[in-house]
Write a protein that holds these residues in place. Structure first.
Motif, PDB file in Angstrom:
ATOM      1  N   ALA A 231       0.816  -1.223   0.000  1.00  0.00           N
ATOM      2  CA  ALA A 231       0.000   0.000   0.000  1.00  0.00           C
ATOM      3  C   ALA A 231       0.849   1.272   0.000  1.00  0.00           C
ATOM      4  CB  ALA A 231      -0.953  -0.007   1.191  1.00  0.00           C
ATOM      5  N   GLY A 232       1.920   1.253  -0.787  1.00  0.00           N
ATOM      6  CA  GLY A 232       2.734   2.450  -0.936  1.00  0.00           C
ATOM      7  C   GLY A 232       3.800   2.661   0.113  1.00  0.00           C
ATOM      8  N   ARG A 233       3.948   1.736   1.058  1.00  0.00           N
ATOM      9  CA  ARG A 233       4.939   1.881   2.120  1.00  0.00           C
ATOM     10  C   ARG A 233       5.870   0.667   2.159  1.00  0.00           C
ATOM     11  NH1 ARG A 233       3.385   2.719   7.860  1.00  0.00           N
ATOM     12  NH2 ARG A 233       5.151   4.155   7.899  1.00  0.00           N
ATOM     13  N   VAL A 234       7.071   0.879   2.682  1.00  0.00           N
ATOM     14  CA  VAL A 234       7.973  -0.238   2.968  1.00  0.00           C
ATOM     15  C   VAL A 234       7.618  -0.746   4.361  1.00  0.00           C
ATOM     16  CG1 VAL A 234      10.362  -0.950   3.351  1.00  0.00           C
ATOM     17  CG2 VAL A 234       9.825   0.660   1.514  1.00  0.00           C
ATOM     18  N   VAL A 235       7.116  -1.985   4.437  1.00  0.00           N
ATOM     19  CA  VAL A 235       6.687  -2.524   5.726  1.00  0.00           C
ATOM     20  C   VAL A 235       7.754  -3.405   6.369  1.00  0.00           C
ATOM     21  CG1 VAL A 235       4.235  -2.364   5.168  1.00  0.00           C
ATOM     22  CG2 VAL A 235       5.488  -4.483   4.626  1.00  0.00           C
ATOM     23  N   GLU A 236       8.733  -3.839   5.563  1.00  0.00           N
ATOM     24  CA  GLU A 236       9.838  -4.626   6.125  1.00  0.00           C
ATOM     25  C   GLU A 236      11.047  -4.473   5.207  1.00  0.00           C
ATOM     26  OE1 GLU A 236      10.698  -8.839   8.416  1.00  0.00           O
ATOM     27  OE2 GLU A 236       8.744  -8.475   7.485  1.00  0.00           O
ATOM     28  N   HIS A 237      12.216  -4.461   5.820  1.00  0.00           N
ATOM     29  CA  HIS A 237      13.431  -4.159   5.065  1.00  0.00           C
ATOM     30  C   HIS A 237      14.613  -4.751   5.824  1.00  0.00           C
ATOM     31  CE1 HIS A 237      16.286  -0.808   3.386  1.00  0.00           C
ATOM     32  NE2 HIS A 237      16.459  -1.963   2.792  1.00  0.00           N
ATOM     33  N   GLY A 238      15.456  -5.468   5.134  1.00  0.00           N
ATOM     34  CA  GLY A 238      16.619  -6.025   5.815  1.00  0.00           C
ATOM     35  C   GLY A 238      17.393  -6.983   4.943  1.00  0.00           C
ATOM     36  N   ASP A 239      18.390  -7.621   5.530  1.00  0.00           N
ATOM     37  CA  ASP A 239      19.169  -8.650   4.861  1.00  0.00           C
ATOM     38  C   ASP A 239      18.238  -9.768   4.396  1.00  0.00           C
ATOM     39  OD1 ASP A 239      21.940 -10.128   4.559  1.00  0.00           O
ATOM     40  OD2 ASP A 239      20.587 -11.513   5.607  1.00  0.00           O
ATOM     41  N   VAL A 240      18.482 -10.276   3.181  1.00  0.00           N
ATOM     42  CA  VAL A 240      17.601 -11.290   2.609  1.00  0.00           C
ATOM     43  C   VAL A 240      17.458 -12.491   3.539  1.00  0.00           C
ATOM     44  CG1 VAL A 240      17.441 -13.027   0.788  1.00  0.00           C
ATOM     45  CG2 VAL A 240      17.859 -10.654   0.199  1.00  0.00           C
ATOM     46  N   HIS A 241      18.560 -12.979   4.080  1.00  0.00           N
ATOM     47  CA  HIS A 241      18.494 -14.154   4.954  1.00  0.00           C
ATOM     48  C   HIS A 241      17.666 -13.846   6.204  1.00  0.00           C
ATOM     49  CE1 HIS A 241      19.723 -17.906   6.824  1.00  0.00           C
ATOM     50  NE2 HIS A 241      20.040 -17.228   7.911  1.00  0.00           N
ATOM     51  N   GLN A 242      17.867 -12.672   6.794  1.00  0.00           N
ATOM     52  CA  GLN A 242      17.086 -12.293   7.978  1.00  0.00           C
ATOM     53  C   GLN A 242      15.602 -12.270   7.680  1.00  0.00           C
ATOM     54  OE1 GLN A 242      18.759  -8.455   9.082  1.00  0.00           O
ATOM     55  NE2 GLN A 242      19.465  -9.303  11.009  1.00  0.00           N
ATOM     56  N   VAL A 243      15.239 -11.569   6.615  1.00  0.00           N
ATOM     57  CA  VAL A 243      13.822 -11.373   6.299  1.00  0.00           C
ATOM     58  C   VAL A 243      13.153 -12.691   5.946  1.00  0.00           C
ATOM     59  CG1 VAL A 243      12.214 -10.272   4.682  1.00  0.00           C
ATOM     60  CG2 VAL A 243      14.135  -8.962   5.618  1.00  0.00           C
ATOM     61  N   PHE A 244      13.851 -13.546   5.216  1.00  0.00           N
ATOM     62  CA  PHE A 244      13.230 -14.797   4.779  1.00  0.00           C
ATOM     63  C   PHE A 244      13.155 -15.839   5.891  1.00  0.00           C
ATOM     64  CE2 PHE A 244      12.974 -15.020  -0.061  1.00  0.00           C
ATOM     65  CZ  PHE A 244      12.824 -13.652  -0.190  1.00  0.00           C
ATOM     66  N   THR A 245      14.098 -15.805   6.833  1.00  0.00           N
ATOM     67  CA  THR A 245      14.083 -16.809   7.904  1.00  0.00           C
ATOM     68  C   THR A 245      13.323 -16.337   9.135  1.00  0.00           C
ATOM     69  OG1 THR A 245      16.240 -16.026   8.700  1.00  0.00           O
ATOM     70  CG2 THR A 245      16.225 -17.876   7.151  1.00  0.00           C
ATOM     71  N   THR A 246      13.359 -15.021   9.422  1.00  0.00           N
ATOM     72  CA  THR A 246      12.643 -14.501  10.591  1.00  0.00           C
ATOM     73  C   THR A 246      11.842 -13.255  10.207  1.00  0.00           C
ATOM     74  OG1 THR A 246      14.610 -13.232  11.250  1.00  0.00           O
ATOM     75  CG2 THR A 246      14.282 -15.401  12.289  1.00  0.00           C
ATOM     76  N   PRO A 247      10.835 -13.399   9.351  1.00  0.00           N
ATOM     77  CA  PRO A 247      10.034 -12.237   8.955  1.00  0.00           C
ATOM     78  C   PRO A 247       9.312 -11.638  10.160  1.00  0.00           C
ATOM     79  CG  PRO A 247       8.964 -14.270   8.275  1.00  0.00           C
ATOM     80  CD  PRO A 247      10.327 -14.641   8.764  1.00  0.00           C
ATOM     81  N   ARG A 248       9.283 -10.303  10.238  1.00  0.00           N
ATOM     82  CA  ARG A 248       8.710  -9.627  11.400  1.00  0.00           C
ATOM     83  C   ARG A 248       7.394  -8.914  11.082  1.00  0.00           C
ATOM     84  NH1 ARG A 248      12.163  -8.525  15.611  1.00  0.00           N
ATOM     85  NH2 ARG A 248      11.408  -6.385  15.885  1.00  0.00           N
ATOM     86  N   HIS A 249       6.959  -8.968   9.832  1.00  0.00           N
ATOM     87  CA  HIS A 249       5.684  -8.352   9.473  1.00  0.00           C
ATOM     88  C   HIS A 249       4.728  -9.428   8.960  1.00  0.00           C
ATOM     89  CE1 HIS A 249       2.685  -5.752   7.607  1.00  0.00           C
ATOM     90  NE2 HIS A 249       3.224  -4.749   8.275  1.00  0.00           N
ATOM     91  N   PRO A 250       3.460  -9.413   9.379  1.00  0.00           N
ATOM     92  CA  PRO A 250       2.513 -10.449   8.925  1.00  0.00           C
ATOM     93  C   PRO A 250       2.354 -10.522   7.413  1.00  0.00           C
ATOM     94  CG  PRO A 250       1.616  -9.231  10.791  1.00  0.00           C
ATOM     95  CD  PRO A 250       2.870  -8.510  10.385  1.00  0.00           C
ATOM     96  N   TYR A 251       2.525  -9.401   6.723  1.00  0.00           N
ATOM     97  CA  TYR A 251       2.408  -9.427   5.263  1.00  0.00           C
ATOM     98  C   TYR A 251       3.561 -10.224   4.648  1.00  0.00           C
ATOM     99  CZ  TYR A 251       2.176  -7.842   0.425  1.00  0.00           C
ATOM    100  OH  TYR A 251       2.105  -7.799  -0.945  1.00  0.00           O
ATOM    101  N   THR A 252       4.765 -10.014   5.141  1.00  0.00           N
ATOM    102  CA  THR A 252       5.915 -10.779   4.648  1.00  0.00           C
ATOM    103  C   THR A 252       5.709 -12.263   4.934  1.00  0.00           C
ATOM    104  OG1 THR A 252       7.315  -8.878   5.201  1.00  0.00           O
ATOM    105  CG2 THR A 252       8.426 -10.951   4.682  1.00  0.00           C
ATOM    106  N   ARG A 253       5.216 -12.581   6.120  1.00  0.00           N
ATOM    107  CA  ARG A 253       4.949 -13.982   6.454  1.00  0.00           C
ATOM    108  C   ARG A 253       3.926 -14.573   5.492  1.00  0.00           C
ATOM    109  NH1 ARG A 253       4.114 -12.233  12.654  1.00  0.00           N
ATOM    110  NH2 ARG A 253       6.312 -11.942  13.222  1.00  0.00           N
ATOM    111  N   GLY A 254       2.920 -13.777   5.136  1.00  0.00           N
ATOM    112  CA  GLY A 254       1.910 -14.244   4.196  1.00  0.00           C
ATOM    113  C   GLY A 254       2.478 -14.494   2.813  1.00  0.00           C
ATOM    114  N   LEU A 255       3.357 -13.612   2.347  1.00  0.00           N
ATOM    115  CA  LEU A 255       3.992 -13.817   1.049  1.00  0.00           C
ATOM    116  C   LEU A 255       4.823 -15.095   1.038  1.00  0.00           C
ATOM    117  CD1 LEU A 255       5.269 -10.217   0.140  1.00  0.00           C
ATOM    118  CD2 LEU A 255       3.282 -11.399  -0.804  1.00  0.00           C
TER     119      LEU A 255
END
Length: 326
Positions: A231-255
């Motif tokens: 929705a026009g905002r960055v909701v999560e941002h970080g190292d690829v390994h961090q984001v993919f192994t420990t996502p901190r936003h429900p939208y990222t987890r859903g993806l």
């Protein structure tokens, strides 16, 4: 060290008959030299508009309403048009989503690549420019480049057109490549070839890259860091390994939950329920709250927009419930 590209609090609006659409709402990003940043999210999340804003390609009545875009320390949003044209296609190059519409249909492909070379390398003679174009076409795997130099876009296949776009993008050895869905509408085999060419071209020129895609597998394979947009905002941002192994936003987890794996049966995928919000009338709180199982019905999520908060390792997320277990 100063980043090559620094986007701060960028906002872009498009007036319509029904109201104003804020397609990008406070986006901040950093891209270091030689780094690949993956930008992911559903259609309409603001990925492409952010990229077009960097290059000054948002067409009226769309307009940047606030923010800063600095490239190698130079502010692009207030740059004179002539100076921006020297940077665009020279030090920053873009590979557009649909090469058939990005290229002029009545001008031969080789001539269009030659024009890009001449514009940024005016000292080259005609023969040298043609030789450079043939070298570029050969380097991206276009067979018989001398013959295909004079062919028009409709005479190229989709994969060949995307190869020609990569050739045009790297023609002037840019410092930054922006690739907007570079494998859209290509079959799986051609996708892999195009992505391999893109990565090879980037490494040979030493360019940094912004890779805009909906394909999480591509990001996992190629990117150093990832920014997740909604929705026009960055909701999560970080190292690829961090984001993919420990996502901190429900939208990222859903993806990630909806990503098919080789052994995944069709019924095992977990789709994100609902639809993205109407940007003419976005929710007052978290834009993802109407679709979020974790925050559904919570007052703080419904009424207060979450701010971006950094955790260890620079892992940033914008969620009130980032510390709660899934």
């Amino acid at each position: 060290m100063r980043p090559l590209l620094a986007v701060d609090d960028l906002a872009v609006e498009f007036p319509t008959d029904d109201g104003v659409v804020r397609a990008v709402d406070g986006v901040s990003l950093r891209v270091g030299r030689g780094e690949i940043l993956g930008v992911v999210g559903e259609s309409g999340s603001g990925k492409s508009v952010t990229a077009m804003s960097v290059l000054g390609l948002v067409r009226p009545p769309g307009r940047v309403t606030r923010g800063s875009v600095r490239f190698d320390g130079e502010e692009l949003l207030t740059l004179p048009a002539r100076r921006l044209r020297r940077i665009r296609g020279g030090r920053i190059a873009m590979i557009f989503q649909d090469p058939m519409t990005a290229l002029n249909p009545v001008v031969p492909v080789g001539v269009q690549i030659a024009e890009a070379v001449r514009l940024h390398q005016p000292r080259l003679g005609r023969a040298a420019v043609r030789a450079r174009v043939l070298e570029l076409l050969a380097s991206v795997g276009v067979a018989d480049p001398a013959r295909r130099y004079g062919r028009h876009p409709h005479e190229y296949s989709g994969g060949m057109l995307q190869r020609a776009m990569i050739a045009m993008a790297v023609a002037n050895r840019p410092d930054l490549l922006i690739a907007d869905e570079p494998t859209t509408a290509l079959d799986v085999t051609v996708q892999a070839q195009v992505l391999g060419l893109l990565d090879t071209a980037r490494r040979e020129t030493g360019a940094a890259a912004v890779l805009i895609t909906h394909d999480l597998g591509v990001v996992a394979e190629l990117a150093d860091r990832v920014a997740v947009m909604y929705a026009g905002r960055v909701v999560e941002h970080g190292d690829v390994h961090q984001v993919f192994t420990t996502p901190r936003h429900p939208y990222t987890r859903g993806l990630l939950a909806g990503r098919p794996a080789p052994a995944t049966a069709p019924g095992d995928l977990t789709p994100i329920q609902g639809s993205p919000p109407d940007l003419l009338a976005p929710p007052p709180g978290c834009a993802f709250e109407p679709r979020c199982a974790l925050g559904a019905g919570r007052t703080v999520c419904r009424t207060s927009r979450p701010e971006r908060v950094a955790a260890a390792g620079g892992h940033v997320s914008a969620c009130h419930l980032r510390e709660e277990p899934v």
